[in-house]
Scaffold this motif. Structure first.
Motif, PDB file in Angstrom:
ATOM      1  N   ASN A   1      -4.838   5.298   4.385  1.00  0.00           N
ATOM      2  CA  ASN A   1      -6.230   5.665   4.180  1.00  0.00           C
ATOM      3  C   ASN A   1      -6.547   6.898   5.015  1.00  0.00           C
TER       4      ASN A   1
ATOM      5  N   SER B   1       0.838  -1.199   0.000  1.00  0.00           N
ATOM      6  CA  SER B   1       0.000   0.000   0.000  1.00  0.00           C
ATOM      7  C   SER B   1       0.873   1.250   0.000  1.00  0.00           C
TER       8      SER B   1
ATOM      9  N   ALA C   1      -7.942   5.207   0.296  1.00  0.00           N
ATOM     10  CA  ALA C   1      -6.967   5.839  -0.605  1.00  0.00           C
ATOM     11  C   ALA C   1      -7.178   5.401  -2.048  1.00  0.00           C
ATOM     12  N   TRP C   2      -7.411   4.101  -2.263  1.00  0.00           N
ATOM     13  CA  TRP C   2      -7.537   3.617  -3.641  1.00  0.00           C
ATOM     14  C   TRP C   2      -8.700   4.289  -4.358  1.00  0.00           C
TER      15      TRP C   2
ATOM     16  N   ASN D   1      -4.005   1.781  -5.151  1.00  0.00           N
ATOM     17  CA  ASN D   1      -3.096   2.216  -4.093  1.00  0.00           C
ATOM     18  C   ASN D   1      -1.776   1.457  -4.129  1.00  0.00           C
TER      19      ASN D   1
ATOM     20  N   LEU E   1      -3.231  12.980   0.640  1.00  0.00           N
ATOM     21  CA  LEU E   1      -2.753  11.618   0.864  1.00  0.00           C
ATOM     22  C   LEU E   1      -1.374  11.667   1.504  1.00  0.00           C
TER      23      LEU E   1
END
Length: 298
Positions: A224, A220, A230-231, A255, A287
């Motif tokens: 998050n 990753s 996040a993705w 991610n 992020l």
């Protein structure tokens, strides 16, 4: 090359201008000024004590969640191996060395009929790194299972830190500055070995179905953000499949960054920063890197 590093005489292995790229899951990065694989904790402590004050020390684990920059890493790079990967099974848990791979820990506890550590089968890394970043996946994390961690302090003494002392938060543990994790005790509970193995198999299958596990990747990339994935933020910002040189945002899981074969660490880091910029511009959400970026820029 530092004369002080050349004068070290450890019992473990010491090499100079050592390539680190082949050790990293991304297969990118420069060399270590000096790479030290200590024989045991005493060897590690004595060697660190012999370093001049101010010498940079970097500890590498499985190198699964790092970008080693193309300029390499100055000072002494420590890689724990050998006895640091030992696992001792106990009736209600285990003691695992910092270099023990998370997957191996999960499998050995399954063989012993101990449940509660199956989630480690979904984390590509080693126990030392898992403690430092409170690694977690599939419904659990280190804060839920760790009893204590033994660390080598900068004054070369060993301290045993409780779960409470580590003050775990999301993807973070509070460790004394310069401390090196040596081993940790994890709690587990008796269970049916076949059921535990089945759970591990489910985790492996789910991970392979959703993540680019057979690619040159680093796990990753970003944490998050609270209340978000996040993705999904990356996907919504139009970054799925985005490329920079030989690096690409995975089309399978946004991610994850990929080395398509010819990427440099600079490509990977630049791509990650571009993803961060686009997500901020699209959603207003920042992020933060989960992958550690180590060393000098070229």
């Amino acid at each position: 090359m530092s004369t002080a590093l050349r004068s070290l005489t450890p019992r473990g292995r010491l090499s100079f201008d050592a390539p680190l790229g082949p050790r990293a899951w991304f297969r990118t990065g420069g060399n270590a000024e000096a790479l030290f694989v200590p024989k045991d904790a005493q060897d590690l402590a004595e060697t660190l004590a012999a370093l001049p004050s101010g010498t940079p020390v970097t500890v590498l684990g499985a190198c699964s969640n790092v970008i080693i920059r193309d300029g390499g890493i100055e000072g002494l790079v420590v890689r724990l191996a050998g006895g640091f990967a030992d696992i001792v099974i106990e009736p209600d848990g285990l003691i695992a060395g910092a270099a023990a791979l998370d997957m191996i820990v999960a499998e050995q506890t399954a063989n012993a009929g101990l449940a509660g550590l199956e989630f480690l089968a979904g984390i590509p890394g080693s126990i030392g790194g898992a403690v430092v970043m409170n690694a977690g996946a599939y419904g659990s994390d280190m804060s839920a299972v760790l009893d204590w961690a033994e660390v080598l302090l900068p004054d070369q003494t060993i301290a045993r830190l409780s779960n409470e002392a580590l003050a775990f938060t999301y993807r973070h543990a509070v460790l004394p500055e310069g401390a090196i994790v040596l081993r940790a005790r994890l709690n587990a509970r008796p269970g049916d070995a076949s059921a535990i193995r089945a759970h591990i198999a489910e985790i492996k299958a789910a991970r392979e179905a959703s993540q680019p596990v057979r690619a040159r990747t680093g796990g990753s990339t970003f944490r998050n953000p609270e209340g978000h994935k996040a993705w999904q933020l990356i996907d919504e910002a139009g970054c799925r499949g985005l490329m920079q040189g030989g690096a690409q945002v995975s089309e399978k899981h946004c991610n994850f960054l990929l080395n398509l074969g010819e990427a440099t660490s600079s490509d990977l880091e630049a791509l990650g920063d571009e993803v961060r910029r686009r997500v901020q511009e699209h959603s207003g959400i920042a992020l933060h890197w989960e992958i550690k970026r180590l060393g000098k820029l070229p």
